[in-house]
Design a protein around this motif. Structure first.
Motif, mmCIF file in Angstrom:
data_model
loop_
_atom_site.group_PDB
_atom_site.id
_atom_site.type_symbol
_atom_site.label_atom_id
_atom_site.label_comp_id
_atom_site.label_asym_id
_atom_site.label_seq_id
_atom_site.Cartn_x
_atom_site.Cartn_y
_atom_site.Cartn_z
ATOM 1 N N SER A 37 4.863 20.175 -0.499
ATOM 2 C CA SER A 37 5.727 21.155 -1.158
ATOM 3 C C SER A 37 5.343 22.580 -0.777
ATOM 4 O O SER A 37 6.208 23.401 -0.468
ATOM 5 C CB SER A 37 5.655 20.999 -2.671
ATOM 6 N N THR A 38 4.059 22.863 -0.790
ATOM 7 C CA THR A 38 3.629 24.218 -0.432
ATOM 8 C C THR A 38 3.867 24.511 1.043
ATOM 9 O O THR A 38 4.178 25.651 1.403
ATOM 10 C CB THR A 38 2.142 24.435 -0.772
ATOM 11 N N THR A 44 11.386 27.368 3.845
ATOM 12 C CA THR A 44 12.641 27.285 3.108
ATOM 13 C C THR A 44 13.049 28.652 2.584
ATOM 14 O O THR A 44 14.221 29.049 2.693
ATOM 15 C CB THR A 44 12.519 26.284 1.942
ATOM 16 N N VAL A 45 12.094 29.396 2.054
ATOM 17 C CA VAL A 45 12.380 30.751 1.570
ATOM 18 C C VAL A 45 12.841 31.626 2.731
ATOM 19 O O VAL A 45 13.757 32.439 2.592
ATOM 20 C CB VAL A 45 11.145 31.348 0.858
ATOM 21 N N SER A 46 12.231 31.451 3.876
ATOM 22 C CA SER A 46 12.626 32.207 5.059
ATOM 23 C C SER A 46 14.068 31.888 5.463
ATOM 24 O O SER A 46 14.845 32.786 5.792
ATOM 25 C CB SER A 46 11.679 31.893 6.212
ATOM 26 N N LYS A 66 15.288 30.824 -4.647
ATOM 27 C CA LYS A 66 13.883 31.074 -4.342
ATOM 28 C C LYS A 66 13.034 31.013 -5.603
ATOM 29 O O LYS A 66 11.946 30.427 -5.598
ATOM 30 C CB LYS A 66 13.718 32.431 -3.662
ATOM 31 N N SER A 67 13.527 31.597 -6.672
ATOM 32 C CA SER A 67 12.782 31.612 -7.924
ATOM 33 C C SER A 67 12.577 30.206 -8.466
ATOM 34 O O SER A 67 11.468 29.829 -8.847
ATOM 35 C CB SER A 67 13.523 32.466 -8.951
ATOM 36 N N ARG A 68 13.629 29.428 -8.497
ATOM 37 C CA ARG A 68 13.537 28.078 -9.054
ATOM 38 C C ARG A 68 12.661 27.172 -8.200
ATOM 39 O O ARG A 68 11.859 26.398 -8.725
ATOM 40 C CB ARG A 68 14.934 27.476 -9.212
ATOM 41 N N LEU A 69 12.825 27.262 -6.880
ATOM 42 C CA LEU A 69 12.010 26.423 -6.001
ATOM 43 C C LEU A 69 10.530 26.790 -6.110
ATOM 44 O O LEU A 69 9.670 25.909 -6.188
ATOM 45 C CB LEU A 69 12.483 26.554 -4.552
ATOM 46 N N THR A 70 10.242 28.092 -6.135
ATOM 47 C CA THR A 70 8.852 28.532 -6.270
ATOM 48 C C THR A 70 8.262 28.085 -7.598
ATOM 49 O O THR A 70 7.115 27.639 -7.664
ATOM 50 C CB THR A 70 8.774 30.067 -6.139
ATOM 51 N N ASN A 75 4.522 24.611 -10.547
ATOM 52 C CA ASN A 75 4.280 23.771 -11.719
ATOM 53 C C ASN A 75 3.649 22.426 -11.379
ATOM 54 O O ASN A 75 3.224 21.706 -12.279
ATOM 55 C CB ASN A 75 5.586 23.532 -12.503
ATOM 56 N N LEU A 76 3.573 22.096 -10.088
ATOM 57 C CA LEU A 76 2.927 20.844 -9.702
ATOM 58 C C LEU A 76 1.436 20.923 -9.997
ATOM 59 O O LEU A 76 0.797 21.935 -9.737
ATOM 60 C CB LEU A 76 3.138 20.545 -8.220
#
Length: 77
Positions: A37-38, A44-46, A66-70, A75-76
């Motif tokens: 994920s990291t 993905t943000v790019s 971007k906010s939701r994915l980050t 939260n993992l």
């Protein structure tokens, strides 16, 4: 008309890459895989930022993605 057709194909390709990248990231988050994920978050943000610059995605929608994915990646445990 030819120019519109060419732009349509380019936009479709870029939108497809973006959606695929988001789906891969969401799958990794759903699988609770922190390392993958990291690794997928920054590319993905790019891609989201590039989509905004090319007019494929609205800037507020991009910020929301971007906010939701980050947030999901952070939260993992």
């Amino acid at each position: 008309m030819r120019q519109n057709a060419k732009r349509k194909e380019i936009n479709r390709s870029n939108r497809s890459k973006l959606r695929t990248s988001i789906k891969k990231l969401r799958t990794a988050v759903a699988g609770q895989d922190k390392t993958v994920s990291t690794e997928l978050l920054f590319p993905t943000v790019s891609l989201i930022d590039k989509a905004v610059n090319k007019g494929i995605l609205h800037k507020n929608a991009a910020a929301r993605h971007k906010s939701r994915l980050t947030k999901h990646v952070n939260n993992l445990t």
